[in-house]
Design a protein around this motif. Structure first.
Motif, PDB file in Angstrom:
ATOM      1  N   PRO A 115      -8.891   7.883   6.036  1.00 15.12           N
ATOM      2  CA  PRO A 115      -7.999   6.717   6.006  1.00 15.12           C
ATOM      3  C   PRO A 115      -8.780   5.437   5.749  1.00 15.12           C
ATOM      4  O   PRO A 115      -9.910   5.276   6.204  1.00 15.12           O
ATOM      5  CB  PRO A 115      -7.365   6.716   7.403  1.00 15.12           C
ATOM      6  CG  PRO A 115      -8.309   7.489   8.256  1.00 15.12           C
ATOM      7  CD  PRO A 115      -8.981   8.489   7.372  1.00 15.12           C
ATOM      8  N   SER A 156       0.829  -1.194   0.000  1.00 15.44           N
ATOM      9  CA  SER A 156       0.000   0.000   0.000  1.00 15.44           C
ATOM     10  C   SER A 156       0.870   1.253   0.000  1.00 15.44           C
ATOM     11  O   SER A 156       2.000   1.265   0.488  1.00 15.44           O
ATOM     12  CB  SER A 156      -0.909   0.008   1.232  1.00 15.44           C
ATOM     13  OG  SER A 156      -1.808  -1.079   1.189  1.00 15.44           O
ATOM     14  N   LEU A 157       0.324   2.317  -0.559  1.00 16.36           N
ATOM     15  CA  LEU A 157       0.995   3.612  -0.576  1.00 16.36           C
ATOM     16  C   LEU A 157       0.408   4.505   0.497  1.00 16.36           C
ATOM     17  O   LEU A 157      -0.685   4.253   1.008  1.00 16.36           O
ATOM     18  CB  LEU A 157       0.811   4.273  -1.947  1.00 16.36           C
ATOM     19  CG  LEU A 157       1.305   3.507  -3.174  1.00 16.36           C
ATOM     20  CD1 LEU A 157       0.825   4.208  -4.445  1.00 16.36           C
ATOM     21  CD2 LEU A 157       2.821   3.399  -3.169  1.00 16.36           C
ATOM     22  N   ALA A 158       1.105   5.568   0.858  1.00 16.24           N
ATOM     23  CA  ALA A 158       0.522   6.575   1.723  1.00 16.24           C
ATOM     24  C   ALA A 158      -0.672   7.190   0.999  1.00 16.24           C
ATOM     25  O   ALA A 158      -0.653   7.336  -0.223  1.00 16.24           O
ATOM     26  CB  ALA A 158       1.552   7.650   2.051  1.00 16.24           C
ATOM     27  N   THR A 188      -4.674   1.398  -2.205  1.00 16.65           N
ATOM     28  CA  THR A 188      -4.793   2.153  -0.956  1.00 16.65           C
ATOM     29  C   THR A 188      -6.132   2.848  -0.818  1.00 16.65           C
ATOM     30  O   THR A 188      -6.739   2.838   0.261  1.00 16.65           O
ATOM     31  CB  THR A 188      -3.665   3.205  -0.868  1.00 16.65           C
ATOM     32  OG1 THR A 188      -2.395   2.552  -0.899  1.00 16.65           O
ATOM     33  CG2 THR A 188      -3.792   4.032   0.402  1.00 16.65           C
TER      34      THR A 188
END
Length: 288
Positions: free
Chosen positions: A118, A2-4, A65
């Motif tokens: 998130p 996953s990426l930020a 993400t």
């Protein structure tokens, strides 16, 4: 991996920009060369195809993400990029309603970025993964049947709708797939993942159906149907089956932003600039 969230959102935005510019490059290349074989050798057209591929890979990275509804809505914003770039690169006409739709798209995507919040990694159960993978088959069969037997007056609309469903299926597979730790160093494990094959199948089906739809229907209605289906259907499935969530208290904002993005996409799909940025039927069209 996953990426930020901010990085993933940047990948989604890059995908939208890439798709928008790629459409103009392919149109410009197709206009310079008479006939399909000449177009396929044109460096400008090939640059558009390559940019399409990079944009698609960027969208897949974002889907690892971000929720499906957010990525698909951002990608729908590629129509805004197309009409703006076509205005300057192809001297296409830009109506006042098109300018308003571009502004609505930008505002809606900003709200959607704030509303998503998130996200946890998608961890669907075995049954969900099976049905997502299996769905690639009936969508492909339905597309083949529609292209072959639908009456001419509705053929483009039906196949365009099914193309949107196929691209939406690819997005869901990209969100749900479980990749090995080092996929490129472990191709056997990658090949053993059914959702990888389903993603490829959905992508090929969508590309072929969209090209067919553009050959048999008007650009505006076909593109509008494609984006409406590609945003709404997988977004709903992602929320129900993949655990895509909205920031607490932002549900109405997210729904409104998605609806506004779809409405703006429908307007921009009918824009003269978008029609100018669509390659003629003599040249193969790429969508993702």
């Amino acid at each position: 991996m996953s990426l930020a969230p901010a990085v993933a959102l940047a990948f989604a935005a890059a995908g939208a920009v890439g798709y928008g510019i790629a459409s103009v490059l392919q149109a410009a290349g197709a206009r310079r060369d008479p006939g399909m074989l000449q177009t396929l050798r044109d460096p400008v057209y090939l640059g558009g195809v390559g940019l399409d591929l990079l944009a698609w890979l960027a969208s897949l990275a974002a889907l690892r993400t971000l929720p499906v509804y957010q990525v698909q809505a951002v990608l729908a914003g590629s129509l805004a990029v197309t009409v703006v770039v076509a205005r300057f690169a192809l001297a296409a006409r830009l109506r006042a309603v098109d300018v308003a739709a571009v502004a609505v798209t930008i505002a809606a995507l900003a709200l959607l970025a704030a509303a998503a919040g998130p996200q946890d990694a998608a961890e669907p159960g075995a049954a969900t993964r099976f049905w997502l993978a299996a769905a690639a088959v009936p969508v492909a069969v339905a597309g083949w049947a529609a292209a072959r037997w639908c009456p001419p007056d509705v053929n483009g609309g039906v196949t365009g709708t099914l193309a949107g469903l196929a691209f939406g299926g690819a997005a869901l597979c990209a969100r749900a797939v479980t990749l090995p730790a080092s996929p490129w160093q472990n191709p056997a494990a990658l090949a053993a993942e059914p959702l990888v094959w389903a993603l490829a199948g959905f992508g090929v089906t969508g590309t072929l159906l969209y090209a067919h739809a553009l050959e048999h229907g008007q650009v505006g209605p076909v593109t509008a149907l494609l984006w409406i289906v590609e945003v709404l259907v997988p977004s709903g499935v992602g929320v129900v089956l993949l655990g895509d969530s909205v920031r607490p208290g932002w549900g109405a904002v997210a729904v409104t932003a998605v609806a506004a993005t779809v409405a703006a996409a429908a307007v921009l799909a009918h824009a003269p600039a978008n029609a100018a940025a669509t390659a003629p039927a003599t040249a193969p069209s790429t969508a993702r």
